[in-house]
Enzyme design. Sequence first.
Site, PDB file in Angstrom:
ATOM      1  N   ASN A  31      -8.224  -8.002  -5.242  1.00 40.87           N
ATOM      2  CA  ASN A  31      -7.493  -8.973  -6.070  1.00 40.87           C
ATOM      3  C   ASN A  31      -8.295 -10.270  -6.148  1.00 40.87           C
ATOM      4  OD1 ASN A  31      -6.636 -10.770  -3.822  1.00 40.87           O
ATOM      5  ND2 ASN A  31      -5.595  -8.900  -3.166  1.00 40.87           N
TER       6      ASN A  31
ATOM      7  N   ASP B 226      -0.927  -3.988  -1.432  1.00 42.47           N
ATOM      8  CA  ASP B 226       0.266  -3.250  -1.015  1.00 42.47           C
ATOM      9  C   ASP B 226      -0.012  -1.745  -0.944  1.00 42.47           C
ATOM     10  OD1 ASP B 226       2.093  -5.398  -0.725  1.00 42.47           O
ATOM     11  OD2 ASP B 226       2.136  -5.607  -2.911  1.00 42.47           O
TER      12      ASP B 226
ATOM     13  N   PRO C  64       0.405  -0.737   5.417  1.00 44.28           N
ATOM     14  CA  PRO C  64       1.408  -1.341   6.298  1.00 44.28           C
ATOM     15  C   PRO C  64       1.657  -2.790   5.868  1.00 44.28           C
ATOM     16  CG  PRO C  64      -0.707  -1.119   7.430  1.00 44.28           C
ATOM     17  CD  PRO C  64      -0.844  -0.414   6.104  1.00 44.28           C
ATOM     18  N   ASP C  65       2.883  -3.257   6.025  1.00 37.89           N
ATOM     19  CA  ASP C  65       3.185  -4.665   5.741  1.00 37.89           C
ATOM     20  C   ASP C  65       2.920  -5.449   7.030  1.00 37.89           C
ATOM     21  OD1 ASP C  65       4.415  -7.189   5.365  1.00 37.89           O
ATOM     22  OD2 ASP C  65       5.579  -6.320   3.717  1.00 37.89           O
ATOM     23  N   ILE C  66       1.807  -6.171   7.045  1.00 40.85           N
ATOM     24  CA  ILE C  66       1.351  -6.807   8.288  1.00 40.85           C
ATOM     25  C   ILE C  66       2.353  -7.851   8.771  1.00 40.85           C
ATOM     26  CG2 ILE C  66      -0.523  -8.143   9.350  1.00 40.85           C
ATOM     27  CD1 ILE C  66      -2.319  -7.027   7.001  1.00 40.85           C
TER      28      ILE C  66
ATOM     29  N   LYS D 115      11.432  -9.923   4.576  1.00 41.43           N
ATOM     30  CA  LYS D 115      10.352  -9.716   5.554  1.00 41.43           C
ATOM     31  C   LYS D 115      10.670 -10.338   6.900  1.00 41.43           C
ATOM     32  CE  LYS D 115       6.602  -9.120   2.228  1.00 41.43           C
ATOM     33  NZ  LYS D 115       5.216  -8.666   2.296  1.00 41.43           N
TER      34      LYS D 115
END
Length: 411
Positions: free
Chosen positions: A209, A278, A306-308, A342
Amino acid sequence: MDLSGKNILLGITGGIAAYKTPILVRLLRQADAEVQVVLTRGAREFITPTTLQAVSGRPVRDDLWDEEAEAAMGHIELARWADLVVVAPATAHFMATLAQGLAPDLLSTLCLATEAQTVVAPAMNQAMWRSPATQRNVDILARDGRLLVGPAEGEQACGDTGPGRMVEPEDLFEVIRQCFAARCLDGLSVLVTAGPTEEAIDPVRHITNRSSGKQGYAMAAAAAAAGAEVTLVSGPCILPPPPGVDVIGVTSAQDMYDAVHARIAAQDLFIGVAAVADFRPAQSTGQKIKKESVGTRFEMAFEENPDIIASVALLPERPLVIGFAAETQKVLEHAREKRRRKGLDAIVVNDVSRQGIGFNSDSNAATLIWADGELALPYQSKQSLAQGLIRHIADIFTARLAGAGQESRAS
Ligand code: PMT
């Protein structure tokens, strides 16, 4: 806080905002600080030494070659006398002089010779502020450890509207008071993530990105300047390491997850600025994919990374967890929902649909959202935004500690 016994050297350069400086001098004198005003030649076009002498109670200095003044207190002695140097307003020209380490007059010589912290409050036309040359100098000054305050955004004396107004004297006074308070993250450990991640498709291609890492590196530098021991887990960026920060380079989201979890137990704060992918290609081939083998349409399956930050927020002994959110619509609404989903203590949202902020820009504007409030921080350099955010994040950390103390006394 009372400033008695503190020596403040106030440098005024040639901008219309110089008319506000007597108010700052008065506030400092009311707090019992000693104030020595130094004017540049340009500043004398906007404000008289007589006014400043009257409010500061000291003769104003403006000449490196004034024998009488030098005999009373030489410029090196004056540089040593200062506990804090404040340059307000700081013109684009003066900032360039300071960034280059030039010493053509008394004020620039003092700034070069002093070991005291220097606070710089820029003031200039919005186009001059946005120019690449000024932004390069802002970057150098922040890396040299100068504390940039502002500029604020709004209507300008020249008729333009935008960033470039000097911050109000009352706000500058508050920053000066905080400079004499203990450094707000002294003794704490902070882990910051920054930059993009790269998700491999094959050995020569990847998905990434537009994050440059500038905002994350600025957060790491500001936390280090506030006294923290800082580890920066960085995706691929071309930025120099911030002074005093331990930088761990990673490539993919999974690498970033592993690097964060290997170090998180020792942290008091976690600040996730990275733009983490993501999803990643479900299959990354060991060999370059040949165009001929694909045909005219290339379809690819993705699997979730994984969502850190969410995984850090779930830890039983978790640090204070601060996220960032890049949004393009319903900005505050989406950020509030993201913070809750989150499990974050706070989130910093930037509207990346706005021109000149967010991904890969030198400036930014953001809103900090936490359980008990929201605070909008106007358009400014990423460095000065980071310094402001770190001060507020330290307050949230202190409030959480106080809350935990009360809870444990009640149980
Ligand atoms: O790097 P610059 O060019 O200076 O640009 C700065 C920035 C725009 C990248 C930065 O200010 C910013 O907004 N960072 C967050 C970018 C983002 O897209 O966030 P998000 O909405 O995808 O994620 C929200 C939070 O979850 C972030 O703290 C992110 O680090 C974290 N996250 C996201 C996905 C994932 N798999 N793991 C995570 O930890």
